[in-house]
Write an enzyme that holds these catalytic residues in place. Structure first.
Site, PDB file in Angstrom:
ATOM      1  CB  SER A 149       7.273 -11.318  12.644  1.00 29.08           C
ATOM      2  OG  SER A 149       8.259 -11.785  11.739  1.00 29.08           O
ATOM      3  CE1 TYR A 162       9.973  -6.381  12.678  1.00 26.80           C
ATOM      4  CE2 TYR A 162      10.528  -8.679  12.318  1.00 26.80           C
ATOM      5  CZ  TYR A 162       9.645  -7.622  12.171  1.00 26.80           C
ATOM      6  OH  TYR A 162       8.441  -7.821  11.527  1.00 26.80           O
TER       7      TYR A 162
HETATM    8  P1  NAP Z   1       4.786  -0.667   7.223  1.00 27.62           P
HETATM    9  O1  NAP Z   1       4.074  -0.516   5.919  1.00 27.62           O
HETATM   10  O2  NAP Z   1       6.095   0.023   7.419  1.00 27.62           O
HETATM   11  O3  NAP Z   1       3.786  -0.284   8.373  1.00 27.62           O
HETATM   12  C1  NAP Z   1       4.196  -0.071   9.705  1.00 27.62           C
HETATM   13  C2  NAP Z   1       3.244   0.919  10.303  1.00 27.62           C
HETATM   14  O4  NAP Z   1       3.579   1.154  11.683  1.00 27.62           O
HETATM   15  C3  NAP Z   1       3.335   2.282   9.611  1.00 27.62           C
HETATM   16  O5  NAP Z   1       2.031   2.818   9.487  1.00 27.62           O
HETATM   17  C4  NAP Z   1       4.161   3.084  10.586  1.00 27.62           C
HETATM   18  O6  NAP Z   1       3.980   4.474  10.466  1.00 27.62           O
HETATM   19  C5  NAP Z   1       3.603   2.558  11.895  1.00 27.62           C
HETATM   20  N1  NAP Z   1       4.417   2.944  13.034  1.00 27.62           N
HETATM   21  C6  NAP Z   1       5.758   2.860  13.172  1.00 27.62           C
HETATM   22  N2  NAP Z   1       6.117   3.317  14.381  1.00 27.62           N
HETATM   23  C7  NAP Z   1       4.980   3.707  15.023  1.00 27.62           C
HETATM   24  C8  NAP Z   1       4.691   4.259  16.285  1.00 27.62           C
HETATM   25  N3  NAP Z   1       5.665   4.514  17.155  1.00 27.62           N
HETATM   26  N4  NAP Z   1       3.408   4.521  16.599  1.00 27.62           N
HETATM   27  C9  NAP Z   1       2.413   4.275  15.723  1.00 27.62           C
HETATM   28  N5  NAP Z   1       2.618   3.751  14.508  1.00 27.62           N
HETATM   29  C10 NAP Z   1       3.892   3.472  14.158  1.00 27.62           C
HETATM   30  O7  NAP Z   1       5.098  -2.201   7.500  1.00 27.62           O
HETATM   31  P2  NAP Z   1       4.133  -3.486   7.565  1.00 27.62           P
HETATM   32  O8  NAP Z   1       4.840  -4.543   6.857  1.00 27.62           O
HETATM   33  O9  NAP Z   1       2.746  -3.145   7.192  1.00 27.62           O
HETATM   34  O10 NAP Z   1       4.229  -3.819   9.121  1.00 27.62           O
HETATM   35  C11 NAP Z   1       3.090  -3.954   9.953  1.00 27.62           C
HETATM   36  C12 NAP Z   1       3.378  -4.999  11.024  1.00 27.62           C
HETATM   37  O11 NAP Z   1       3.563  -6.262  10.382  1.00 27.62           O
HETATM   38  C13 NAP Z   1       4.655  -4.745  11.835  1.00 27.62           C
HETATM   39  O12 NAP Z   1       4.426  -5.069  13.195  1.00 27.62           O
HETATM   40  C14 NAP Z   1       5.638  -5.714  11.224  1.00 27.62           C
HETATM   41  O13 NAP Z   1       6.643  -6.107  12.134  1.00 27.62           O
HETATM   42  C15 NAP Z   1       4.722  -6.872  10.886  1.00 27.62           C
HETATM   43  N6  NAP Z   1       5.266  -7.804   9.894  1.00 27.62           N
HETATM   44  C16 NAP Z   1       5.437  -7.431   8.600  1.00 27.62           C
HETATM   45  C17 NAP Z   1       5.952  -8.351   7.697  1.00 27.62           C
HETATM   46  C18 NAP Z   1       6.155  -8.044   6.244  1.00 27.62           C
HETATM   47  O14 NAP Z   1       6.699  -8.896   5.522  1.00 27.62           O
HETATM   48  N7  NAP Z   1       5.763  -6.890   5.739  1.00 27.62           N
HETATM   49  C19 NAP Z   1       6.293  -9.625   8.123  1.00 27.62           C
HETATM   50  C20 NAP Z   1       6.118  -9.961   9.454  1.00 27.62           C
HETATM   51  C21 NAP Z   1       5.594  -9.041  10.333  1.00 27.62           C
HETATM   52  P3  NAP Z   1       5.058   5.333   9.600  1.00 27.62           P
HETATM   53  O15 NAP Z   1       5.035   4.741   8.219  1.00 27.62           O
HETATM   54  O16 NAP Z   1       4.529   6.697   9.679  1.00 27.62           O
HETATM   55  O17 NAP Z   1       6.377   5.151  10.297  1.00 27.62           O
END
Ligand code: NAP
Length: 264
Positions: A149, A162
């Site tokens: 991130s 985080y």
């Molecule tokens: P998201 O749509 O909430 O996806 C997160 C995924 O991780 C979901 O499939 C969630 O499953 C899964 N997860 C959570 N806990 C878990 C566990 N213990 N074991 C296995 N899977 C698990 O959010 P996203 O934005 O796509 O995030 C993906 C990555 O990108 C994360 O690492 C996040 O920190 C990073 N990121 C996102 C952004 C942004 O702006 N969106 C920015 C910077 C970094 P459930 O839905 O079933 O909980």
């Protein structure tokens, strides 16, 4: 670009992981779609990937649980023969001002975002080392892409768990890259800025929230999961075979200190 390669994407039933799993399939890889809760969503991703003519299946595992991660990689080796690409993407937020941040919140975020990536990386590396380089498949013995991130370097008030987890991902990634480069294993990170997914819905779901968010993004748009998926696909491919231990920021310029555009 990734024909014949076997990829595992954690947290692949939603957001960035979902787009990445589909993108890897379009590039020719067979894909394991890891999820923790919503099997129906994971199965939809599997169906979408299969439309590219590659193999895919969904695997339930909590990435913070050692036995579940070990089992997931073992099953993948049984099903697909090996693993070539790990996208350590699963992550979550549990936000609170520091005085209200419980130890549970702190531990949960560190367990999933940092320890989860470590466990998946460790198990993938064992298989990369066992198999070694297969030149017809890839110049590397394996590729790990940590989804980090911008908050690996931008402090984030109210999110100390985080931001600390992502700072940890940065150093874990660089240390593993240094340790494993001699074995021809490439470890890198992709660091998203603000991407429209469920994790940050409150930051973009109203017009005024989105307008505030855009002030932090010189390029003037909120990112889409596909912006990250493309970066991961290229990072995993031999086009970037000489890229080792790097973070690729995919953030519309968020890390360029946009406040200084007019100030300072
Ligand atoms: P998201 O749509 O909430 O996806 C997160 C995924 O991780 C979901 O499939 C969630 O499953 C899964 N997860 C959570 N806990 C878990 C566990 N213990 N074991 C296995 N899977 C698990 O959010 P996203 O934005 O796509 O995030 C993906 C990555 O990108 C994360 O690492 C996040 O920190 C990073 N990121 C996102 C952004 C942004 O702006 N969106 C920015 C910077 C970094 P459930 O839905 O079933 O909980």
């Amino acid at each position: 670009m990734l024909q014949g390669q076997k990829a595992l994407v954690t947290g692949a039933n939603s957001g960035i992981g979902k787009a990445t799993a589909i993108g890897l399939g379009r590039a020719g890889a067979d894909v394991v779609v890891n999820y923790i809760a919503d099997r129906a969503a994971a199965e939809k991703v599997v169906k979408e990937i299969e439309r590219s003519g590659v193999r895919a299946y969904a695997h339930e595992a909590d990435v913070s649980q050692e036995d579940q991660v070990t089992g997931m990689i073992a099953t993948m080796v049984e099903e697909f023969g090996t693993i070539d690409i790990l996208v350590a993407n699963a992550g979550l937020q549990r936000d609170a001002p520091v005085t209200e941040m419980s130890l549970d919140y702190w531990r949960k975020v560190l367990d999933v975002n940092l320890t989860g990536q470590f466990l998946c990386a460790r198990e993938a590396v064992k298989e990369f080392l066992r198999r070694g380089v297969v030149p017809e498949v890839s110049r590397a013995a394996g590729k790990i892409i940590c989804v980090s991130s911008v908050h690996q370097i931008i402090p984030w008030a109210g999110h100390v768990n985080y931001a600390s987890s992502k700072g940890g991902v940065q150093m874990m990634m660089a240390t593993l890259a240094q340790e494993l480069a001699p074995k021809r294993i490439r470890v890198n990170a992709v660091a998203p800025g603000a991407i429209r997914t469920p994790i940050n819905r409150s930051a973009w779901e109203t017009q005024s929230a989105e307008a505030d968010l855009k002030k932090l993004i010189p390029y003037g748009r909120v990112g889409d999961p596909e912006d990250i998926a493309s970066a991961v696909v290229v990072m995993a491919s031999d086009l970037l075979d000489y890229v080792v231990g790097t973070t690729l920021y995919v953030d519309g310029g968020m890390t360029l200190f946009p406040g200084f555009e007019t100030g300072g």
